[in-house]
Scaffold this motif. Structure first.
Motif, PDB file in Angstrom:
ATOM      1  N   ARG A 118      -2.425   9.901  -7.841  1.00  0.00           N
ATOM      2  CA  ARG A 118      -1.608   9.558  -6.719  1.00  0.00           C
ATOM      3  C   ARG A 118      -0.388  10.257  -6.915  1.00  0.00           C
ATOM      4  O   ARG A 118       0.336  10.573  -6.035  1.00  0.00           O
ATOM      5  CB  ARG A 118      -1.081   8.032  -6.861  1.00  0.00           C
ATOM      6  CG  ARG A 118      -2.247   7.150  -6.237  1.00  0.00           C
ATOM      7  CD  ARG A 118      -1.946   5.668  -6.202  1.00  0.00           C
ATOM      8  NE  ARG A 118      -2.092   5.054  -7.579  1.00  0.00           N
ATOM      9  CZ  ARG A 118      -1.284   4.174  -7.860  1.00  0.00           C
ATOM     10  NH1 ARG A 118      -0.554   3.607  -7.512  1.00  0.00           N
ATOM     11  NH2 ARG A 118      -1.821   3.752  -9.186  1.00  0.00           N
ATOM     12  N   THR A 119      -0.194  10.881  -7.914  1.00  0.00           N
ATOM     13  CA  THR A 119       1.007  11.993  -8.194  1.00  0.00           C
ATOM     14  C   THR A 119       0.570  13.266  -7.382  1.00  0.00           C
ATOM     15  O   THR A 119       1.403  13.959  -6.731  1.00  0.00           O
ATOM     16  CB  THR A 119       1.400  12.267  -9.591  1.00  0.00           C
ATOM     17  OG1 THR A 119       1.453  11.301 -10.300  1.00  0.00           O
ATOM     18  CG2 THR A 119       2.338  13.354  -9.717  1.00  0.00           C
ATOM     19  N   ILE A 143      -0.583   9.733   0.798  1.00  0.00           N
ATOM     20  CA  ILE A 143      -1.470   8.820   1.182  1.00  0.00           C
ATOM     21  C   ILE A 143      -0.752   8.049   2.561  1.00  0.00           C
ATOM     22  O   ILE A 143       0.396   7.873   2.550  1.00  0.00           O
ATOM     23  CB  ILE A 143      -1.687   7.689   0.276  1.00  0.00           C
ATOM     24  CG1 ILE A 143      -2.480   8.256  -0.761  1.00  0.00           C
ATOM     25  CG2 ILE A 143      -2.398   6.561   0.762  1.00  0.00           C
ATOM     26  CD1 ILE A 143      -2.274   7.386  -2.078  1.00  0.00           C
ATOM     27  N   LEU A 160       2.275   1.392  -3.734  1.00  0.00           N
ATOM     28  CA  LEU A 160       1.055   1.722  -4.717  1.00  0.00           C
ATOM     29  C   LEU A 160       0.575   3.084  -4.503  1.00  0.00           C
ATOM     30  O   LEU A 160      -0.153   3.574  -5.053  1.00  0.00           O
ATOM     31  CB  LEU A 160       0.004   0.611  -5.047  1.00  0.00           C
ATOM     32  CG  LEU A 160       0.626  -0.548  -5.765  1.00  0.00           C
ATOM     33  CD1 LEU A 160      -0.524  -1.635  -5.798  1.00  0.00           C
ATOM     34  CD2 LEU A 160       0.890  -0.199  -7.178  1.00  0.00           C
ATOM     35  N   GLY A 161       0.685   3.517  -3.177  1.00  0.00           N
ATOM     36  CA  GLY A 161       0.231   4.801  -2.817  1.00  0.00           C
ATOM     37  C   GLY A 161       0.895   5.808  -3.440  1.00  0.00           C
ATOM     38  O   GLY A 161       0.396   6.817  -3.850  1.00  0.00           O
ATOM     39  N   LEU A 162       2.197   5.456  -4.013  1.00  0.00           N
ATOM     40  CA  LEU A 162       2.997   6.483  -4.645  1.00  0.00           C
ATOM     41  C   LEU A 162       2.714   6.154  -6.184  1.00  0.00           C
ATOM     42  O   LEU A 162       2.006   5.138  -6.521  1.00  0.00           O
ATOM     43  CB  LEU A 162       4.413   6.137  -4.533  1.00  0.00           C
ATOM     44  CG  LEU A 162       4.843   6.381  -2.902  1.00  0.00           C
ATOM     45  CD1 LEU A 162       6.271   5.724  -2.608  1.00  0.00           C
ATOM     46  CD2 LEU A 162       5.104   7.968  -2.755  1.00  0.00           C
ATOM     47  N   PRO A 163       3.047   7.126  -7.030  1.00  0.00           N
ATOM     48  CA  PRO A 163       2.278   7.101  -8.317  1.00  0.00           C
ATOM     49  C   PRO A 163       3.347   6.030  -9.120  1.00  0.00           C
ATOM     50  O   PRO A 163       3.918   6.226 -10.031  1.00  0.00           O
ATOM     51  CB  PRO A 163       2.584   8.459  -8.966  1.00  0.00           C
ATOM     52  CG  PRO A 163       3.252   9.040  -8.032  1.00  0.00           C
ATOM     53  CD  PRO A 163       3.589   8.418  -6.790  1.00  0.00           C
ATOM     54  N   HIS A 164       3.034   4.608  -8.906  1.00  0.00           N
ATOM     55  CA  HIS A 164       3.494   3.655  -9.639  1.00  0.00           C
ATOM     56  C   HIS A 164       2.291   3.010 -10.139  1.00  0.00           C
ATOM     57  O   HIS A 164       1.409   2.588  -9.281  1.00  0.00           O
ATOM     58  CB  HIS A 164       4.557   2.479  -9.007  1.00  0.00           C
ATOM     59  CG  HIS A 164       5.607   3.265  -8.174  1.00  0.00           C
ATOM     60  ND1 HIS A 164       6.526   3.774  -8.973  1.00  0.00           N
ATOM     61  CD2 HIS A 164       5.774   3.865  -6.895  1.00  0.00           C
ATOM     62  CE1 HIS A 164       7.526   4.557  -8.247  1.00  0.00           C
ATOM     63  NE2 HIS A 164       7.005   4.283  -6.866  1.00  0.00           N
ATOM     64  N   LYS A 221       0.951  -1.158   0.024  1.00  0.00           N
ATOM     65  CA  LYS A 221      -0.058  -0.101   0.000  1.00  0.00           C
ATOM     66  C   LYS A 221       0.977   1.062   0.009  1.00  0.00           C
ATOM     67  O   LYS A 221       0.451   2.303  -0.574  1.00  0.00           O
ATOM     68  CB  LYS A 221      -0.953  -0.056   1.264  1.00  0.00           C
ATOM     69  CG  LYS A 221      -1.962  -1.240   1.270  1.00  0.00           C
ATOM     70  CD  LYS A 221      -3.177  -0.847   1.826  1.00  0.00           C
ATOM     71  CE  LYS A 221      -4.231  -1.647   1.633  1.00  0.00           C
ATOM     72  NZ  LYS A 221      -5.452  -1.925   2.492  1.00  0.00           N
ATOM     73  N   THR A 238      -1.469  13.171  -4.560  1.00  0.00           N
ATOM     74  CA  THR A 238      -2.104  12.735  -3.479  1.00  0.00           C
ATOM     75  C   THR A 238      -0.876  12.266  -2.387  1.00  0.00           C
ATOM     76  O   THR A 238      -0.185  11.550  -2.962  1.00  0.00           O
ATOM     77  CB  THR A 238      -3.227  12.002  -3.654  1.00  0.00           C
ATOM     78  OG1 THR A 238      -4.259  12.222  -4.531  1.00  0.00           O
ATOM     79  CG2 THR A 238      -3.716  11.297  -2.338  1.00  0.00           C
TER      80      THR A 238
END
Lengths: 283, 310
Positions: free
Chosen positions: B75-76, B80, A96-100, A93, B78
């Motif tokens: 997600r770029t 989290i 995948l919370g990062l932009p990948h 998490k 945001t």
């Protein structure tokens, strides 16, 4: 680019694993043993036939066996938890919370773990090389490097299988069972099934000329394909299944160069299924 | 302007329904508190927003972008902090932040971020040796990378002591002041009350209340609970109770021996006391207690133990 970022982090993480260090040490021991056996056998032949130290090809032949057994184990152990382990622990998490994208993560994992396995192989073969210098005296560096490259490719194929399996499930237990099952399947069940089939078709297991389909079937496991690929690189038949069965004109599937095709299929099919499964999974 | 828009989202796992036709919108620039007991569907909602899971039905959009199609762009922009997130044990705290910075193509200083969440001293230690609170701080630092337009924090105070939770709220306020929209979930009202512009209460996969904290308070009639001690039980006690119940503004009356408990609106208090005395008994003592927002929260979320947990 994103996959490279993931790969770099994954390499840094996985390379610090104690399991890897242990496996690499075992592998180095085996290559050293292989080198010693090769020189010992060479001396024996030299006494019998009056020839000098054997060619590097014979040495490669001696090292192919430990590599053929240990590289798959190293790759599967290093790779089986790549995705499933992160799903289980929850670190996925973060990733995948990062932009990948999920695809980036899987590709990055394969690159990272392959690099780890490559380092392990390089260390093992470096020790083997030193052993060869000590026990035998002279080695063709070019041949040895070619052998190393093909072995790293072989490791890459098993990493693809391992990470592919790992992306299909959220449980490391299942991924590990899959990896272990594959090893058993390729080492024992595959040839056993082929023999059973041979008996069914031919009515006997002992014959002078094995049928082409049988030789083809045996050549299709990744481990046999590794031998074929080495044979293709060196232009020497002695590593292939066909040679082992004394087939002079091997069928297409048992041709040395076809080993590369087989390896590619073994890398891409589990990877493809893994990517598809992971892409649609609820995490 | 809405930053998060969820419309009619349903998520089922087999026969279990984790979310049931949820409608929710978070406005740009606000701090939205997402409240509910464990298992109410808060994490399911957040996982939908992040495309970790896919809805059985309904739409989810963030920044006006589709949560599934444009998840990378979302997600770029945001930051989290997922619930129950784990670190990479063999990598240092700084490595984690550096990885987040590289992943987002940002140019933050990792040490500055670690300083901000209060774990600069442990930057070079492997995260495997971090306490729960330190792990939470580290993950919070990675969420702050790249000045995100939206912060999604799932149970952010998990593992933090009260002081740590306060520090985190302080940073959340700073981020909000910078312009970030904040969506944060909690099962503890106190975490949310102090800081949120608006609050949504989720129960069994449905939004049962949504308003500002003040609005929620106002929506409750000023109920008071009167606890009255009388000297004796009147001869015709049921008639006496009926008389009290019939007073305008009284919603509930119960008696236990010589103790009466009357729930009524504030304005009815005096009438109630007078009515009690008219029954021929004298009042020896009485006390009142105002109901709090906590009561409201409890009322909304009580009896939730058989929830679908995911």
């Amino acid at each position: 680019m994103s996959a490279i970022t993931v790969a770099k982090k994954d390499f840094a993480d996985a390379a610090r694993s104690r399991k890897l260090m242990g496996l690499t040490a075992v592998f180095a021991l085996f290559t050293l043993g292989g080198a010693f056996l090769a020189s010992w056998a060479g001396d024996l032949f030299a006494e019998l036939e009056g020839e000098g130290a054997e060619s590097t090809l014979d040495l490669v032949f001696a090292l192919q066996t430990p590599a053929g057994y240990l590289v798959p184990i190293i790759a599967l152990v290093i790779g089986y938890a790549a995705i499933a382990g992160e799903r289980e622990s929850g670190s996925l998490k973060f990733l995948l919370g990062l932009p990948h994208t999920r695809r980036d993560v899987v590709i990055g994992k394969i690159l990272g773990r392959s690099a780890v396995v490559a380092v392990s192989i390089l260390v093992g073969f470096l020790v083997g090389l030193i052993g060869l210098f000590v026990f035998v005296g002279s080695v063709s560096i070019v041949d040895y490097l070619l052998f190393t490259v093909v072995t790293i490719l072989f490791g890459f194929v098993y990493v693809c299988i391992a990470v592919g399996l790992s992306s299909m499930t959220g449980s490391t237990t299942r991924a590990a069972a899959g990896a272990f099952g594959l090893i058993v399947f390729f080492w024992f069940i595959w040839s056993f099934l082929a023999m059973g089939l041979l008996y069914l078709v031919e009515g006997s297991l002992w014959m002078d000329d094995h049928p082409d389909w049988y030789v083809s079937l045996l050549s299709l496991s990744p481990d046999a394909a590794y031998g074929s690929a080495i044979a293709a690189v060196f232009g020497e038949g002695q590593f292939t299944i066909a040679t082992a069965y004394g087939v002079e004109n091997p069928p297409l599937l048992a041709e040395p160069w076809f080993g590369f095709v087989v390896l590619a299929v073994w890398a891409l099919v589990p990877l493809g299924i893994g990517l598809w499964q992971f892409g649609r999974a609820d995490l | 302007m809405t930053t998060i828009n969820i419309s009619n989202a349903t998520k089922r796992y087999g026969t279990e329904t984790a979310l049931d036709g949820l409608d929710l919108s978070v406005r740009r620039g606000e701090i939205y508190g997402f409240l509910g007991p464990n298992g109410a569907g808060k994490s399911t909602t957040i996982n939908l927003i992040l495309d970790f899971i896919r809805p059985t039905a309904g739409e989810v959009s963030v920044f006006g972008l589709d949560a599934r199609e444009d998840t990378l762009e979302i997600r770029t922009r945001t930051g989290i902090l997922p619930e129950g997130v784990e670190t990479y044990d063999r990598l240092t705290g700084r490595k984690h932040v550096e990885f987040a910075i590289e992943s987002k193509g940002a140019d933050d200083d990792p040490d500055e971020l670690l300083e901000r969440v209060g774990i600069a001293d442990s930057a070079d230690k492997k995260a495997g040796g971090y306490s729960k609170g330190m792990t939470q701080r580290l993950m919070f630092a990675t969420a702050l990378v790249g000045e995100p337009d939206l912060l999604i924090l799932d149970e952010p105070s998990t593992g933090l002591d009260p002081n740590g939770a306060r520090e985190m709220r302080e940073i959340i306020r700073e981020e909000n002041a910078r312009g970030a929209t904040v969506f944060f979930s909690s099962h503890i009202l106190g975490q949310v009350e102090a800081i949120c512009d608006r609050v949504g209460i989720l129960r069994k996969g449905e939004l049962v209340a949504e308003d500002t904290v003040d609005g929620l308070r106002d929506s409750m009639p000023e109920q008071t609970r009167l606890r009255v001690q009388v000297d004796r039980i009147p001869e015709d006690s049921s008639a006496a109770l009926e008389a009290i119940e019939s007073v305008d503004g009284v919603s509930e009356v119960s008696a236990d021996g010589t103790t009466l408990v009357v729930t009524c609106e504030d304005r009815a208090k005096t009438t109630v006391l007078r009515t009690i005395e008219e029954q021929g008994v004298s009042i020896e003592d009485f006390a009142t207690d105002e109901s709090s927002l906590e009561d409201l929260f409890m009322a909304y979320t009580a009896d939730d133990r058989t929830e679908v947990t995911q």
